[in-house]
Design a protein around this motif. Sequence first.
Motif, mmCIF file in Angstrom:
data_model
loop_
_atom_site.group_PDB
_atom_site.id
_atom_site.type_symbol
_atom_site.label_atom_id
_atom_site.label_comp_id
_atom_site.label_asym_id
_atom_site.label_seq_id
_atom_site.Cartn_x
_atom_site.Cartn_y
_atom_site.Cartn_z
ATOM 1 N N ALA A 138 0.825 -1.212 0.000
ATOM 2 C CA ALA A 138 0.000 0.000 0.000
ATOM 3 C C ALA A 138 0.858 1.261 0.000
ATOM 4 O O ALA A 138 0.514 2.259 -0.655
ATOM 5 N N ILE A 139 1.973 1.219 0.747
ATOM 6 C CA ILE A 139 2.865 2.392 0.812
ATOM 7 C C ILE A 139 3.351 2.762 -0.580
ATOM 8 O O ILE A 139 3.240 3.916 -1.033
ATOM 9 N N TYR A 140 3.907 1.772 -1.287
ATOM 10 C CA TYR A 140 4.529 2.072 -2.585
ATOM 11 C C TYR A 140 3.491 2.252 -3.685
ATOM 12 O O TYR A 140 3.735 2.974 -4.664
ATOM 13 N N ASN A 141 2.314 1.663 -3.520
ATOM 14 C CA ASN A 141 1.226 1.966 -4.448
ATOM 15 C C ASN A 141 0.790 3.423 -4.289
ATOM 16 O O ASN A 141 0.541 4.121 -5.284
ATOM 17 N N HIS A 142 0.721 3.892 -3.034
ATOM 18 C CA HIS A 142 0.341 5.282 -2.781
ATOM 19 C C HIS A 142 1.349 6.237 -3.423
ATOM 20 O O HIS A 142 0.961 7.240 -4.042
ATOM 21 N N ILE A 143 2.613 5.911 -3.298
ATOM 22 C CA ILE A 143 3.651 6.773 -3.884
ATOM 23 C C ILE A 143 3.528 6.778 -5.410
ATOM 24 O O ILE A 143 3.598 7.843 -6.060
ATOM 25 N N GLU A 144 3.322 5.592 -6.005
ATOM 26 C CA GLU A 144 3.192 5.493 -7.463
ATOM 27 C C GLU A 144 1.947 6.229 -7.976
ATOM 28 O O GLU A 144 1.946 6.768 -9.078
ATOM 29 N N GLN A 145 0.900 6.263 -7.147
ATOM 30 C CA GLN A 145 -0.373 6.847 -7.578
ATOM 31 C C GLN A 145 -0.491 8.340 -7.276
ATOM 32 O O GLN A 145 -1.590 8.895 -7.266
ATOM 33 N N GLY A 146 0.627 9.006 -7.057
ATOM 34 C CA GLY A 146 0.608 10.458 -6.886
ATOM 35 C C GLY A 146 1.145 10.960 -5.565
ATOM 36 O O GLY A 146 1.444 12.137 -5.410
ATOM 37 N N ASN A 147 1.237 10.080 -4.569
ATOM 38 C CA ASN A 147 1.854 10.419 -3.279
ATOM 39 C C ASN A 147 1.234 11.664 -2.636
ATOM 40 O O ASN A 147 1.913 12.621 -2.278
ATOM 41 N N GLN A 148 -0.099 11.639 -2.480
ATOM 42 C CA GLN A 148 -0.789 12.774 -1.868
ATOM 43 C C GLN A 148 -0.336 13.036 -0.436
ATOM 44 O O GLN A 148 -0.406 14.174 0.046
ATOM 45 N N LEU A 149 0.124 12.008 0.253
ATOM 46 C CA LEU A 149 0.591 12.186 1.633
ATOM 47 C C LEU A 149 2.032 12.697 1.699
ATOM 48 O O LEU A 149 2.560 12.953 2.770
ATOM 49 N N GLN A 150 2.653 12.816 0.518
ATOM 50 C CA GLN A 150 4.020 13.371 0.401
ATOM 51 C C GLN A 150 5.028 12.566 1.228
ATOM 52 O O GLN A 150 5.867 13.129 1.942
ATOM 53 N N ILE A 151 4.947 11.264 1.111
ATOM 54 C CA ILE A 151 5.910 10.392 1.805
ATOM 55 C C ILE A 151 7.281 10.557 1.168
ATOM 56 O O ILE A 151 7.456 10.335 -0.033
ATOM 57 N N ASP A 152 8.236 10.952 1.964
ATOM 58 C CA ASP A 152 9.603 11.176 1.467
ATOM 59 C C ASP A 152 10.545 10.067 1.927
ATOM 60 O O ASP A 152 11.490 9.709 1.220
ATOM 61 N N GLU A 153 10.276 9.503 3.102
ATOM 62 C CA GLU A 153 11.123 8.450 3.659
ATOM 63 C C GLU A 153 10.227 7.339 4.208
ATOM 64 O O GLU A 153 9.336 7.591 5.008
ATOM 65 N N VAL A 154 10.461 6.112 3.774
ATOM 66 C CA VAL A 154 9.706 4.954 4.257
ATOM 67 C C VAL A 154 10.539 4.231 5.313
ATOM 68 O O VAL A 154 11.721 3.935 5.095
ATOM 69 N N ILE A 155 9.930 3.952 6.463
ATOM 70 C CA ILE A 155 10.662 3.254 7.527
ATOM 71 C C ILE A 155 10.073 1.874 7.824
ATOM 72 O O ILE A 155 10.587 1.149 8.677
ATOM 73 N N PHE A 156 8.996 1.516 7.128
ATOM 74 C CA PHE A 156 8.342 0.227 7.363
ATOM 75 C C PHE A 156 8.960 -0.834 6.463
ATOM 76 O O PHE A 156 9.206 -0.593 5.276
ATOM 77 N N ASN A 157 9.217 -2.032 7.009
ATOM 78 C CA ASN A 157 9.890 -3.090 6.255
ATOM 79 C C ASN A 157 8.986 -4.285 5.983
ATOM 80 O O ASN A 157 8.081 -4.595 6.760
ATOM 81 N N ARG A 158 9.256 -4.963 4.896
ATOM 82 C CA ARG A 158 8.584 -6.222 4.601
ATOM 83 C C ARG A 158 9.093 -7.313 5.539
ATOM 84 O O ARG A 158 10.129 -7.148 6.195
ATOM 85 N N CYS A 159 8.359 -8.447 5.586
ATOM 86 C CA CYS A 159 8.794 -9.536 6.454
ATOM 87 C C CYS A 159 8.551 -10.887 5.789
ATOM 88 O O CYS A 159 7.804 -11.003 4.806
ATOM 89 N N LEU A 160 9.176 -11.905 6.355
ATOM 90 C CA LEU A 160 9.053 -13.278 5.861
ATOM 91 C C LEU A 160 9.323 -14.217 7.021
ATOM 92 O O LEU A 160 10.214 -13.964 7.831
#
Length: 532
Positions: A138-160
């Motif tokens: 969702a984070i990177y989809n939001h950025i690709e779709q225009g980034n209305q929240l103006q996210i400049d730095e992502v601190i959340f990580n994927r997991c496995l």
Amino acid sequence: MTDLEIAESVKAKPITEVAKKLGLTSEDLYLYGTKMAKVVNRVKEKKKGKLILVTAISPTPYGEGKTTVSIGLADGLNKLNENVCLSLRQPSLGPVFGFKGGATGGGYSQVIPMVDINLHFTGDFHAITSANNLISAAIYNHIEQGNQLQIDEVIFNRCLDMNDRTLRNISFLCNKKEVKDHFVLTAASEVMALFCLAESLDDLKGRLGNIIVGFTKEKKAVTVHDLKLEGSLTVLLKDAFYPNLVQTLEGTPALIHGGPFANIAHGCSSVKATKLALSLSDYVVTEAGFGSDLGAEKFLNLVCPKANLAPDTIVLVVTVRALIHHGYGILKKGLLNLEAHLDHLNCYHVPIIVAINQFQDDKEEDISIIKEFCKQRKIPCEVSSAFCDGGKGAVLLAKEVQELTNMKNEFQPLYKQDQSFEEKMNILSSKVYHAKEIKYTDLALEKLKLIKNLNLDHYPLCIAKTQYSISDDKEKLGYPKDNTIVIKDIVIHSGAEFLTVLLGNILTMPGLPKNPNYEKIDYINDKVIGIF
């Protein structure tokens, strides 16, 4: 026989019969066959049982057997006709296929069905992994779709839920820009942490919404709630949130739920499962991962204040071979590690007992040395032979624990929740790690400044460090004193409501060993082999 052969030689009781011991009916359960179930109906707290925390000295390659002792102790209490329930963590697939193996106990002190619990179980880990990675998507989809929240730095990580060193550092394109990221183990993820700390689905949804996923250029926090995502995440996790009911080889009820590691997370079963167990039984045996400087410290200083819990007794597990290891081949020298953990645990003013997890080749004179050491310090000490003898091998330990739960208890965490980060860290460094100095990297200082600006300084601390030493250096065995600890980084977990402090060289995504356990695991003649 192997642990797996022992587990499969025992005919499990129908889980509905096990549930009756806790006063549960079929209407309270969602069945997974005849051996496993989720407790789905809310149970009002009509009574509150006594909480027994099992921890251990610093781990060694031999294994100390906290889970084996925990299960044996519960079976021992059951043999004394007490109404008892276990509250344990679920194993992670990484260790099962890697080096450590499963986490269902050993010998004649196990929870069953062993294979199911060690592998997919009821799918909780998969749900947590999926929810975590939906956030990243969702984070990177939001950025690709225009980034209305103006996210400049992502601190959340994927997991496995698998040890995969190749995922420690990854890169990909987002909005035509290269992004660097890394995976953590599901057991170390924030979703796992808050899942295990939440007390209701509403609480879970609120915590999910509070996760900080990134920052704008002005360092304004962007949350999961800003992404309008917590509803979908709750839908993914709603079934997983119900505690899992299984049993020991002797039919003692066991709730197994959640699975945060103690060296990189808070290392305890879920608050939901533990409180449910306390409302259904007179005695609850729970385990905190690794040594008392990790899982127990976090249970006592982080989980208990948050969940309004307090242990009635602490059981500190030792083995002869582990103490010899910490003494570089000399048992009496290795007793210093036991002393270090007793010095730490005595700070909480809770009755303590040392449990010697007995192996068949232990010498009586060595056991006598440990008992005399404890006697001189006025600490009760008892042997558990549950590995070989099941519950009857832990009856004497169970009787001692019963008495201790009735003794004076003035439980007090080491620090107050409103103290500053530095004050909390100084207390832990002094009382737990026995360090003379704390050093901060430039990155850690930068993160601390951000934490204070966000008014998150009041959060409790979750220390991520090596499990092999009470210091942050795995080579320092025994009772290292006057050492220097280095804070490399501080991670904000606003959904879980704690700060993870990375000390020394700690990995949140371990790798598999040279000779992994998966080489021994197979399915032959309709039977699983090789899991231990």
